[in-house]
Scaffold this motif. Structure first.
Motif, PDB file in Angstrom:
ATOM      1  N   THR A   1     -39.993  29.074 -57.500  1.00 35.66           N
ATOM      2  CA  THR A   1     -39.904  28.174 -56.353  1.00 35.66           C
ATOM      3  C   THR A   1     -40.918  28.671 -55.336  1.00 35.66           C
ATOM      4  N   TYR A   2     -41.867  27.815 -54.980  1.00 35.27           N
ATOM      5  CA  TYR A   2     -42.881  28.221 -53.997  1.00 35.27           C
ATOM      6  C   TYR A   2     -42.250  28.285 -52.604  1.00 35.27           C
ATOM      7  N   ASP A   3     -42.972  28.934 -51.691  1.00 35.51           N
ATOM      8  CA  ASP A   3     -42.441  29.167 -50.341  1.00 35.51           C
ATOM      9  C   ASP A   3     -42.029  27.877 -49.633  1.00 35.51           C
ATOM     10  N   ASP A   4     -42.744  26.774 -49.955  1.00 41.15           N
ATOM     11  CA  ASP A   4     -42.409  25.511 -49.276  1.00 41.15           C
ATOM     12  C   ASP A   4     -41.227  24.802 -49.940  1.00 41.15           C
ATOM     13  N   GLY A   5     -40.583  25.453 -50.906  1.00 41.90           N
ATOM     14  CA  GLY A   5     -39.409  24.877 -51.541  1.00 41.90           C
ATOM     15  C   GLY A   5     -39.694  24.122 -52.830  1.00 41.90           C
ATOM     16  N   THR A   6     -40.982  23.960 -53.182  1.00 39.57           N
ATOM     17  CA  THR A   6     -41.316  23.249 -54.432  1.00 39.57           C
ATOM     18  C   THR A   6     -40.817  24.053 -55.634  1.00 39.57           C
ATOM     19  N   VAL A   7     -40.002  23.382 -56.458  1.00 44.44           N
ATOM     20  CA  VAL A   7     -39.537  24.046 -57.672  1.00 44.44           C
ATOM     21  C   VAL A   7     -40.553  23.733 -58.777  1.00 44.44           C
ATOM     22  N   ALA A   8     -41.362  24.720 -59.115  1.00 50.98           N
ATOM     23  CA  ALA A   8     -42.424  24.480 -60.102  1.00 50.98           C
ATOM     24  C   ALA A   8     -41.919  24.715 -61.527  1.00 50.98           C
ATOM     25  N   VAL A   9     -41.057  25.690 -61.713  1.00 48.01           N
ATOM     26  CA  VAL A   9     -40.537  26.028 -63.053  1.00 48.01           C
ATOM     27  C   VAL A   9     -39.061  26.401 -62.912  1.00 48.01           C
TER      28      VAL A   9
ATOM     29  N   GLY B   1     -47.836  18.605 -70.693  1.00 50.68           N
ATOM     30  CA  GLY B   1     -46.924  17.815 -69.861  1.00 50.68           C
ATOM     31  C   GLY B   1     -47.723  17.140 -68.772  1.00 50.68           C
ATOM     32  N   PRO B   2     -47.071  16.241 -68.028  1.00 54.31           N
ATOM     33  CA  PRO B   2     -47.786  15.505 -66.984  1.00 54.31           C
ATOM     34  C   PRO B   2     -48.232  16.421 -65.849  1.00 54.31           C
ATOM     35  N   SER B   3     -49.132  15.921 -65.025  1.00 58.44           N
ATOM     36  CA  SER B   3     -49.673  16.712 -63.919  1.00 58.44           C
ATOM     37  C   SER B   3     -48.543  17.212 -63.007  1.00 58.44           C
ATOM     38  N   GLY B   4     -48.623  18.464 -62.633  1.00 59.91           N
ATOM     39  CA  GLY B   4     -47.664  19.021 -61.681  1.00 59.91           C
ATOM     40  C   GLY B   4     -46.347  19.478 -62.293  1.00 59.91           C
ATOM     41  N   CYS B   5     -46.278  19.570 -63.626  1.00 59.10           N
ATOM     42  CA  CYS B   5     -44.987  19.914 -64.252  1.00 59.10           C
ATOM     43  C   CYS B   5     -44.803  21.426 -64.411  1.00 59.10           C
ATOM     44  N   GLY B   6     -45.737  22.212 -63.936  1.00 60.91           N
ATOM     45  CA  GLY B   6     -45.520  23.663 -63.938  1.00 60.91           C
ATOM     46  C   GLY B   6     -46.213  24.434 -65.040  1.00 60.91           C
ATOM     47  N   LYS B   7     -47.162  23.804 -65.735  1.00 61.29           N
ATOM     48  CA  LYS B   7     -47.845  24.490 -66.848  1.00 61.29           C
ATOM     49  C   LYS B   7     -48.670  25.676 -66.342  1.00 61.29           C
ATOM     50  N   SER B   8     -49.512  25.417 -65.334  1.00 62.82           N
ATOM     51  CA  SER B   8     -50.384  26.500 -64.843  1.00 62.82           C
ATOM     52  C   SER B   8     -49.561  27.592 -64.184  1.00 62.82           C
ATOM     53  N   THR B   9     -48.523  27.194 -63.471  1.00 57.08           N
ATOM     54  CA  THR B   9     -47.664  28.206 -62.836  1.00 57.08           C
ATOM     55  C   THR B   9     -47.081  29.124 -63.917  1.00 57.08           C
ATOM     56  N   THR B  10     -46.631  28.540 -65.015  1.00 60.47           N
ATOM     57  CA  THR B  10     -46.060  29.339 -66.103  1.00 60.47           C
ATOM     58  C   THR B  10     -47.100  30.313 -66.646  1.00 60.47           C
TER      59      THR B  10
ATOM     60  N   ASP C   1     -56.287  28.000 -69.640  1.00 56.42           N
ATOM     61  CA  ASP C   1     -55.812  26.902 -68.786  1.00 56.42           C
ATOM     62  C   ASP C   1     -56.818  25.759 -68.820  1.00 56.42           C
ATOM     63  N   GLU C   2     -56.509  24.724 -69.575  1.00 57.95           N
ATOM     64  CA  GLU C   2     -57.394  23.565 -69.730  1.00 57.95           C
ATOM     65  C   GLU C   2     -58.835  23.999 -69.997  1.00 57.95           C
ATOM     66  N   PRO C   3     -59.062  24.912 -70.944  1.00 58.84           N
ATOM     67  CA  PRO C   3     -60.403  25.480 -71.067  1.00 58.84           C
ATOM     68  C   PRO C   3     -61.459  24.448 -71.459  1.00 58.84           C
TER      69      PRO C   3
HETATM   70  N1  LIG Z   1     -49.167  27.558 -54.048  1.00 64.27           N
HETATM   71  C1  LIG Z   1     -48.330  26.523 -54.154  1.00 64.27           C
HETATM   72  N2  LIG Z   1     -47.472  26.218 -53.155  1.00 64.27           N
HETATM   73  C2  LIG Z   1     -46.609  25.180 -53.246  1.00 64.27           C
HETATM   74  N3  LIG Z   1     -46.512  24.388 -54.345  1.00 64.27           N
HETATM   75  C3  LIG Z   1     -47.347  24.656 -55.364  1.00 64.27           C
HETATM   76  C4  LIG Z   1     -48.294  25.716 -55.335  1.00 64.27           C
HETATM   77  N4  LIG Z   1     -48.983  25.734 -56.506  1.00 64.27           N
HETATM   78  C5  LIG Z   1     -48.484  24.714 -57.235  1.00 64.27           C
HETATM   79  N5  LIG Z   1     -47.506  24.066 -56.562  1.00 64.27           N
HETATM   80  C6  LIG Z   1     -46.692  22.928 -57.016  1.00 64.27           C
HETATM   81  O1  LIG Z   1     -45.947  23.354 -58.142  1.00 64.27           O
HETATM   82  C7  LIG Z   1     -45.847  22.309 -59.109  1.00 64.27           C
HETATM   83  C8  LIG Z   1     -46.391  22.795 -60.428  1.00 64.27           C
HETATM   84  O2  LIG Z   1     -47.804  23.042 -60.303  1.00 64.27           O
HETATM   85  P1  LIG Z   1     -48.701  23.509 -61.543  1.00 64.27           P
HETATM   86  O3  LIG Z   1     -50.076  23.735 -61.027  1.00 64.27           O
HETATM   87  O4  LIG Z   1     -48.012  24.629 -62.210  1.00 64.27           O
HETATM   88  O5  LIG Z   1     -48.621  22.221 -62.453  1.00 64.27           O
HETATM   89  P2  LIG Z   1     -49.481  21.814 -63.756  1.00 64.27           P
HETATM   90  O6  LIG Z   1     -48.506  21.309 -64.738  1.00 64.27           O
HETATM   91  O7  LIG Z   1     -50.340  22.946 -64.169  1.00 64.27           O
HETATM   92  O8  LIG Z   1     -50.343  20.618 -63.174  1.00 64.27           O
HETATM   93  P3  LIG Z   1     -51.810  20.062 -63.592  1.00 64.27           P
HETATM   94  O9  LIG Z   1     -51.730  19.535 -64.990  1.00 64.27           O
HETATM   95  O10 LIG Z   1     -52.034  18.964 -62.596  1.00 64.27           O
HETATM   96  O11 LIG Z   1     -52.773  21.210 -63.424  1.00 64.27           O
HETATM   97  C9  LIG Z   1     -46.608  21.132 -58.519  1.00 64.27           C
HETATM   98  O12 LIG Z   1     -45.688  20.275 -57.883  1.00 64.27           O
HETATM   99  C10 LIG Z   1     -47.527  21.761 -57.497  1.00 64.27           C
HETATM  100  O13 LIG Z   1     -47.807  20.866 -56.435  1.00 64.27           O
END
Ligand SMILES: Nc1ncnc2c1ncn2[C@@H]1O[C@H](COP(=O)(O)OP(=O)(O)OP(=O)(O)O)[C@@H](O)[C@H]1O
Length: 341
Positions: free
Chosen positions: A26-34, A51-60, A177-179
């Motif tokens: 969970t990022y500091d702003d409350g976004t639950v990424a994973v 998965g679709p954009s923003g689903c947490g792949k890069s965070t993982t 990551d999306e190489p």
């Molecule tokens: N530093 C951050 N602070 C707050 N929220 C973040 C931060 N980095 C990512 N997020 C949010 O966390 C969620 C997951 O982001 P992430 O980059 O992991 O997704 P992704 O699946 O890799 O997306 P994409 O395919 O678009 O690259 C998104 O809603 C994103 O906006």
């Protein structure tokens, strides 16, 4: 945590190379990424996160090499809890390739690849030798490319340098990551093929992020489909993912063209091979093996434009494959998919 990881007693060759247990971010702003992510990657396996954009792949991915710290859960690499290790040291042992390759613009290609071995304290001569081998391995002739600068290479070539550099430390784990996201589709296919060959040869464990289901199915031994909010919707082999999507989200994501996609994962079934009747094996220029996928078989048929190709099992001809055979096989696969849903 004792620093050795809960799995330290499991024999090294049988324990997973990467294990995520109950991982959340969970990022500091409350976004639950994973959320509550459990994922195991076996040694030598190539796993795609899709998965679709923003689903947490890069965070993982970034949690695996600790560019991002998880909020909950634990991550082990080769039985070692990564949170117990110095992040900088740890990251050196993990190759990382991203879309914007990040080559040093003012350094020659060879120097770009030598950076990591030099960091490890290799002599210049050894680092150069290793970098030269790696350039060859990724399909860039060192005689032509070693002394060029990054801007003198195409996007696809720069991506190859990125892969070579990531492999320079001989890492057991490679995170990507999306190489191949920024290169055109034809070059992308070629890079995918080359990368599959390379991964097979090196036996490196790979976690590969993509938003492209075709790429995931093509490359992955297993594919993890993420839904928005960082929920793992399904983790399976490409064939099972396409044939038995776990829920409507996965079925939608895998998409309506999944019948065609199945071609890329279904092995050629001997049932669709026709007898050699009247065909002399000497007339068959194009030959495929019984463990070829239907997709590859179709590609050979189209390329050869001959109406049939020979099929061999080992050194033995077992029949021929025609476009009708491919069609029958596809119909059978679609029927099987429909029955499984
Ligand atoms: N530093 C951050 N602070 C707050 N929220 C973040 C931060 N980095 C990512 N997020 C949010 O966390 C969620 C997951 O982001 P992430 O980059 O992991 O997704 P992704 O699946 O890799 O997306 P994409 O395919 O678009 O690259 C998104 O809603 C994103 O906006």
């Amino acid at each position: 945590m004792d620093g050795t990881g809960s799995d330290a007693m499991t024999p090294p060759m049988t324990r997973p190379m990467i294990r995520l247990s109950g991982v959340g971010k969970t990022y500091d702003d409350g976004t639950v990424a994973v959320q509550q992510l459990d994922l195991e990657v076996q040694r030598g396996e190539l796993v795609c996160l899709v998965g679709p954009s923003g689903c947490g792949k890069s965070t993982t991915l970034k949690m695996i090499n600790r560019l991002i710290e998880p909020t909950t859960g634990s991550i082990e690499i080769d039985g070692q809890d990564v949170t117990g290790q110095d992040p900088v040291e740890m990251r050196r042992g993990i190759g990382y390739v991203i879309q914007q390759v990040g080559l040093f613009p003012h350094q020659k290609i060879i120097q770009n690849v030598m950076t990591v071995p030099l960091l490890y304290g290799e002599s210049k001569a050894k680092a150069r030798q290793r970098a030269t081998e790696l350039l060859e391995l990724v399909g860039l002739d060192p005689a032509t490319y070693a002394d060029r600068y990054p801007h003198q290479l195409s996007g696809g070539q720069q991506q190859r340098v990125g892969v070579a550099r990531a492999l320079a430390a001989n890492p057991p784990v490679l995170l990507m990551d999306e190489p191949f996201g920024a290169v055109d589709p034809i070059v992308r296919l070629r890079l995918q093929d080359e990368f599959l060959r390379l991964q097979d040869e090196l036996g490196v464990t790979v976690v590969f992020v993509t938003h492209d289901i075709d790429e995931a199915v093509r490359l992955g031994d297993r594919v993890a489909v993420f839904a928005t909010g960082g929920r793992l919707a399904q983790y399976d082999t490409p064939a099972r993912l396409l044939g038995r999507p776990a829920d409507d989200f996965v079925a939608d994501f895998v998409g309506s063209t999944s019948g065609l996609r199945r071609l890329t994962v279904i092995p050629l079934d001997p049932a669709h091979v026709e007898p050699l009747d009247g065909v002399r094996t000497g007339d068959l220029d194009a030959v495929i093996d019984t463990d070829t996928t239907l997709g590859d078989a179709l590609a050979v048929l189209l390329r050869e434009d001959r109406g049939l190709v020979g099929v061999k099992q080992g050194s033995q001809f077992v029949g021929v494959l025609t476009p009708n055979g491919v069609h029958r096989a596809l119909r059978a696969a679609l029927a099987e998919m429909a029955a499984a849903r």
